[in-house]
Design a protein around this motif. Structure first.
Motif, PDB file in Angstrom:
ATOM      1  N   TRP A 152      55.422  32.271  35.495  1.00  0.00           N
ATOM      2  CA  TRP A 152      54.961  33.561  36.002  1.00  0.00           C
ATOM      3  C   TRP A 152      55.278  33.845  37.466  1.00  0.00           C
ATOM      4  CZ3 TRP A 152      54.233  36.645  32.231  1.00  0.00           C
ATOM      5  CH2 TRP A 152      53.660  36.213  31.046  1.00  0.00           C
ATOM      6  N   LEU A 153      55.253  32.825  38.310  1.00  0.00           N
ATOM      7  CA  LEU A 153      55.318  33.115  39.750  1.00  0.00           C
ATOM      8  C   LEU A 153      56.655  33.698  40.244  1.00  0.00           C
ATOM      9  CD1 LEU A 153      53.117  30.317  41.393  1.00  0.00           C
ATOM     10  CD2 LEU A 153      52.590  32.737  41.044  1.00  0.00           C
ATOM     11  N   PRO A 154      57.826  33.267  39.718  1.00  0.00           N
ATOM     12  CA  PRO A 154      59.057  33.866  40.259  1.00  0.00           C
ATOM     13  C   PRO A 154      59.073  35.393  40.126  1.00  0.00           C
ATOM     14  CG  PRO A 154      59.578  31.876  39.051  1.00  0.00           C
ATOM     15  CD  PRO A 154      58.119  32.156  38.793  1.00  0.00           C
ATOM     16  N   GLY A 155      58.723  35.906  38.954  1.00  0.00           N
ATOM     17  CA  GLY A 155      58.726  37.365  38.755  1.00  0.00           C
ATOM     18  C   GLY A 155      57.668  38.062  39.591  1.00  0.00           C
ATOM     19  N   LEU A 156      56.485  37.437  39.666  1.00  0.00           N
ATOM     20  CA  LEU A 156      55.378  38.071  40.407  1.00  0.00           C
ATOM     21  C   LEU A 156      55.652  38.069  41.910  1.00  0.00           C
ATOM     22  CD1 LEU A 156      52.361  36.423  38.518  1.00  0.00           C
ATOM     23  CD2 LEU A 156      52.975  38.854  38.463  1.00  0.00           C
ATOM     24  N   THR A 157      56.147  36.946  42.431  1.00  0.00           N
ATOM     25  CA  THR A 157      56.320  36.873  43.887  1.00  0.00           C
ATOM     26  C   THR A 157      57.533  37.668  44.353  1.00  0.00           C
ATOM     27  OG1 THR A 157      57.471  34.782  43.596  1.00  0.00           O
ATOM     28  CG2 THR A 157      55.153  34.654  44.212  1.00  0.00           C
ATOM     29  N   SER A 158      58.523  37.874  43.454  1.00  0.00           N
ATOM     30  CA  SER A 158      59.688  38.673  43.864  1.00  0.00           C
ATOM     31  C   SER A 158      59.400  40.165  43.684  1.00  0.00           C
ATOM     32  CB  SER A 158      60.909  38.286  43.037  1.00  0.00           C
ATOM     33  OG  SER A 158      60.666  38.595  41.681  1.00  0.00           O
ATOM     34  N   GLY A 159      58.271  40.479  43.073  1.00  0.00           N
ATOM     35  CA  GLY A 159      57.920  41.892  42.875  1.00  0.00           C
ATOM     36  C   GLY A 159      58.581  42.504  41.650  1.00  0.00           C
ATOM     37  N   GLU A 160      59.231  41.671  40.832  1.00  0.00           N
ATOM     38  CA  GLU A 160      59.858  42.220  39.620  1.00  0.00           C
ATOM     39  C   GLU A 160      58.819  42.544  38.560  1.00  0.00           C
ATOM     40  OE1 GLU A 160      62.914  39.364  38.542  1.00  0.00           O
ATOM     41  OE2 GLU A 160      63.670  39.638  40.593  1.00  0.00           O
ATOM     42  N   SER A 161      57.707  41.843  38.604  1.00  0.00           N
ATOM     43  CA  SER A 161      56.657  42.156  37.627  1.00  0.00           C
ATOM     44  C   SER A 161      55.298  42.179  38.333  1.00  0.00           C
ATOM     45  CB  SER A 161      56.648  41.115  36.507  1.00  0.00           C
ATOM     46  OG  SER A 161      56.385  39.847  37.041  1.00  0.00           O
ATOM     47  N   PHE A 162      54.336  42.788  37.638  1.00  0.00           N
ATOM     48  CA  PHE A 162      52.977  42.853  38.163  1.00  0.00           C
ATOM     49  C   PHE A 162      52.050  41.978  37.331  1.00  0.00           C
ATOM     50  CE2 PHE A 162      54.221  47.223  39.666  1.00  0.00           C
ATOM     51  CZ  PHE A 162      54.004  46.979  41.013  1.00  0.00           C
ATOM     52  N   GLY A 163      50.959  41.577  37.976  1.00  0.00           N
ATOM     53  CA  GLY A 163      49.903  40.895  37.253  1.00  0.00           C
ATOM     54  C   GLY A 163      48.598  41.629  37.497  1.00  0.00           C
ATOM     55  N   CYS A 164      47.614  41.411  36.630  1.00  0.00           N
ATOM     56  CA  CYS A 164      46.298  42.026  36.877  1.00  0.00           C
ATOM     57  C   CYS A 164      45.209  40.985  36.667  1.00  0.00           C
ATOM     58  CB  CYS A 164      46.085  43.271  36.006  1.00  0.00           C
ATOM     59  SG  CYS A 164      45.955  42.942  34.246  1.00  0.00           S
ATOM     60  N   PHE A 165      44.011  41.333  37.141  1.00  0.00           N
ATOM     61  CA  PHE A 165      42.888  40.391  37.198  1.00  0.00           C
ATOM     62  C   PHE A 165      41.748  40.975  36.366  1.00  0.00           C
ATOM     63  CE2 PHE A 165      39.069  38.812  39.465  1.00  0.00           C
ATOM     64  CZ  PHE A 165      39.356  37.464  39.605  1.00  0.00           C
ATOM     65  N   GLY A 166      41.530  40.426  35.184  1.00  0.00           N
ATOM     66  CA  GLY A 166      40.583  41.045  34.247  1.00  0.00           C
ATOM     67  C   GLY A 166      39.249  40.330  34.194  1.00  0.00           C
ATOM     68  N   LEU A 167      38.386  40.679  35.127  1.00  0.00           N
ATOM     69  CA  LEU A 167      37.048  40.074  35.152  1.00  0.00           C
ATOM     70  C   LEU A 167      35.999  41.075  34.646  1.00  0.00           C
ATOM     71  CD1 LEU A 167      35.314  37.600  36.084  1.00  0.00           C
ATOM     72  CD2 LEU A 167      35.118  38.716  38.312  1.00  0.00           C
ATOM     73  N   LYS A 208      37.756  45.048  28.794  1.00  0.00           N
ATOM     74  CA  LYS A 208      37.753  44.932  30.255  1.00  0.00           C
ATOM     75  C   LYS A 208      37.767  46.333  30.855  1.00  0.00           C
ATOM     76  CE  LYS A 208      37.646  40.488  30.443  1.00  0.00           C
ATOM     77  NZ  LYS A 208      36.575  39.765  31.105  1.00  0.00           N
ATOM     78  N   MET A 209      37.179  46.456  32.039  1.00  0.00           N
ATOM     79  CA  MET A 209      36.989  47.787  32.643  1.00  0.00           C
ATOM     80  C   MET A 209      37.399  47.773  34.106  1.00  0.00           C
ATOM     81  SD  MET A 209      35.747  50.654  31.639  1.00  0.00           S
ATOM     82  CE  MET A 209      35.412  52.218  32.413  1.00  0.00           C
ATOM     83  N   TRP A 210      37.970  48.866  34.575  1.00  0.00           N
ATOM     84  CA  TRP A 210      38.328  49.021  35.998  1.00  0.00           C
ATOM     85  C   TRP A 210      39.384  48.014  36.439  1.00  0.00           C
ATOM     86  CZ3 TRP A 210      36.292  53.428  36.857  1.00  0.00           C
ATOM     87  CH2 TRP A 210      34.964  53.718  36.536  1.00  0.00           C
ATOM     88  N   ILE A 211      40.354  47.734  35.607  1.00  0.00           N
ATOM     89  CA  ILE A 211      41.311  46.683  35.966  1.00  0.00           C
ATOM     90  C   ILE A 211      42.527  47.295  36.677  1.00  0.00           C
ATOM     91  CG2 ILE A 211      42.658  44.729  35.124  1.00  0.00           C
ATOM     92  CD1 ILE A 211      39.520  44.544  34.783  1.00  0.00           C
ATOM     93  N   SER A 212      42.643  46.991  37.974  1.00  0.00           N
ATOM     94  CA  SER A 212      43.769  47.501  38.761  1.00  0.00           C
ATOM     95  C   SER A 212      45.071  46.938  38.201  1.00  0.00           C
ATOM     96  CB  SER A 212      43.626  47.066  40.228  1.00  0.00           C
ATOM     97  OG  SER A 212      42.405  47.512  40.758  1.00  0.00           O
ATOM     98  N   LEU A 213      46.078  47.785  38.078  1.00  0.00           N
ATOM     99  CA  LEU A 213      47.421  47.438  37.571  1.00  0.00           C
ATOM    100  C   LEU A 213      47.432  47.100  36.077  1.00  0.00           C
ATOM    101  CD1 LEU A 213      48.755  45.150  40.495  1.00  0.00           C
ATOM    102  CD2 LEU A 213      48.979  47.610  40.252  1.00  0.00           C
ATOM    103  N   GLY A 214      46.333  47.344  35.402  1.00  0.00           N
ATOM    104  CA  GLY A 214      46.217  46.952  33.991  1.00  0.00           C
ATOM    105  C   GLY A 214      47.230  47.613  33.073  1.00  0.00           C
ATOM    106  N   ASN A 215      47.713  48.812  33.418  1.00  0.00           N
ATOM    107  CA  ASN A 215      48.681  49.492  32.548  1.00  0.00           C
ATOM    108  C   ASN A 215      50.118  49.073  32.821  1.00  0.00           C
ATOM    109  OD1 ASN A 215      46.896  51.541  31.141  1.00  0.00           O
ATOM    110  ND2 ASN A 215      46.418  51.955  33.295  1.00  0.00           N
TER     111      ASN A 215
END
Ligand SMILES: Cc1cc2nc3c(=O)[nH]c(=O)nc-3n(C[C@H](O)[C@H](O)[C@H](O)COP(=O)(O)OP(=O)(O)OC[C@H]3O[C@@H](n4cnc5c(N)ncnc54)[C@H](O)[C@@H]3O)c2cc1C
Length: 305
Positions: free
Chosen positions: A28-43, A72-79
């Motif tokens: 996961w980290l290469p794509g996330l740290t290069s900005g090619e993909s997004f991740g979200c935090f579903g708490l 999950k509710m109110w998840i930034s970047l979830g879409n």
């Protein structure tokens, strides 16, 4: 922008870096740290916000992996995320000790995000409600151990809160700059607004809040850089900086008069964007309870009895 950067770095990448296995980091980290993909935090969930330990999303063990169901509710970047950190309960009777964190590919069958519309601010930042309908993931999706979920969430929020606080120093700074520029240009009673002591008072109040917030953020940052405990100092910085951003934005609108109420100037957006910061990543009340618990040794977050 700050919400996007903060979720991506503090909540998602930081958690994978700290808690993930080597395979999870490589995946996961290469794509996330290069900005090619997004991740979200579903708490957060519809019925579970401040009381994060009471999550209802369930993860059940199946052959070779886990089946996750919940909301999950109110998840930034979830879409727009490619991977979601999903916090789920594996054994309800164990309460927060039963929580686990999963790295769920958002393309998984049963993972359905919906856009949340009508936000007061943060209009450039995506926010989602996510349905998890028997989403199946392999054993390799579990981050850390079963039971680590609460620790992972709290350690992520420790960095996330720091980022929210520092972003709020920026909002205070923006309010000062906009107010100085406007009040030195616009004239009333034949002189610039800045000539009036009551206008200078508003600007001075903003400057004091900006500087105090900056120093509290710096104190928390120095502790973080030294890898020393900083939970309470981060809560103090988050509480003060976020409340100050709301106060400064409100004052900045006052300095601008009617012009501050429309979008010809940036200050109305500062107020709309600042408002959420006293809510997410732990409300101001929750920060006060963390600070009070540290001072007294008494946990007032959970009602007695
Ligand atoms: C734009 C936006 C983006 C967000 N992004 C994310 C994200 O990416 N991931 C994620 O997981 N969540 C996200 N959140 C959710 C956010 O963290 C929660 O909204 C927040 O934690 C508060 O939970 P709640 O809304 O359920 O409020 P509640 O917990 O229902 O609280 C309502 C009120 O009751 C008060 N209260 C609650 N418990 C106590 C107590 N023990 N003592 C005193 N007062 C109390 C609160 O302070 C608040 O004033 C986001 C929210 C928003 C609005």
């Amino acid at each position: 922008m700050r919400t996007v950067v903060s979720v991506q770095t503090s909540l998602v990448c930081g958690s994978i870096e700290r808690w993930g296995s080597e395979e999870q980091k490589q995946r996961w980290l290469p794509g996330l740290t290069s900005g090619e993909s997004f991740g979200c935090f579903g708490l957060t969930e519809p019925d579970t916000g401040s009381d994060a330990a009471a999550l209802r999303t369930r993860a059940e063990k199946v052959d070779g992996g886990w089946r996750i169901s919940g909301q999950k509710m109110w998840i930034s970047l979830g879409n727009v995320a490619e991977v979601a950190l999903i916090f789920a309960q594996t054994e309800p009777e164990r309460k927060h000790r039963g929580l686990a964190c999963f790295l769920v590919p958002t393309a998984s069958e049963g993972f359905t995000p919906h856009e949340i519309h009508g936000k007061l601010g943060l209009r450039a930042s995506d926010t989602a409600e996510i349905a998890l309908d028997a989403v199946e993931v392999g054993d390799d999706a579990l981050m850390g151990e079963v039971g680590d979920g609460f620790k992972i969430a709290m350690s992520a929020l420790d960095s996330g809160r720091y980022s929210v606080a520092s972003g709020c120093v920026g909002i205070c700074q923006g309010c000062v700059e906009a107010s100085v520029a406007y009040s030195t240009e616009r004239k009333q009673f034949g002189v610039p607004l800045a000539s009036f002591q009551l206008v200078q008072e508003m600007i001075a109040d903003m400057i004091v809040r900006r500087d105090a917030a900056r120093m509290l953020v710096r104190r928390a940052g120095l502790l973080k850089d030294a890898s020393e405990p900083s939970t309470v100092e981060t809560s103090i910085a988050k509480l003060y900086a976020t409340e100050s951003a709301v106060e400064c934005a409100n004052l900045a609108i006052q300095v601008h008069g009617g012009s501050g109420y429309v979008d010809d100037y940036p200050v109305e957006r500062y107020l709309r964007d600042a408002r959420v910061t006293t809510l997410y990543e732990g409300t101001s009340q929750i920060q006060k309870l963390i600070i009070g618990r540290d001072a007294t040794g008494i946990n007032a977050m959970v009602p007695p009895g």
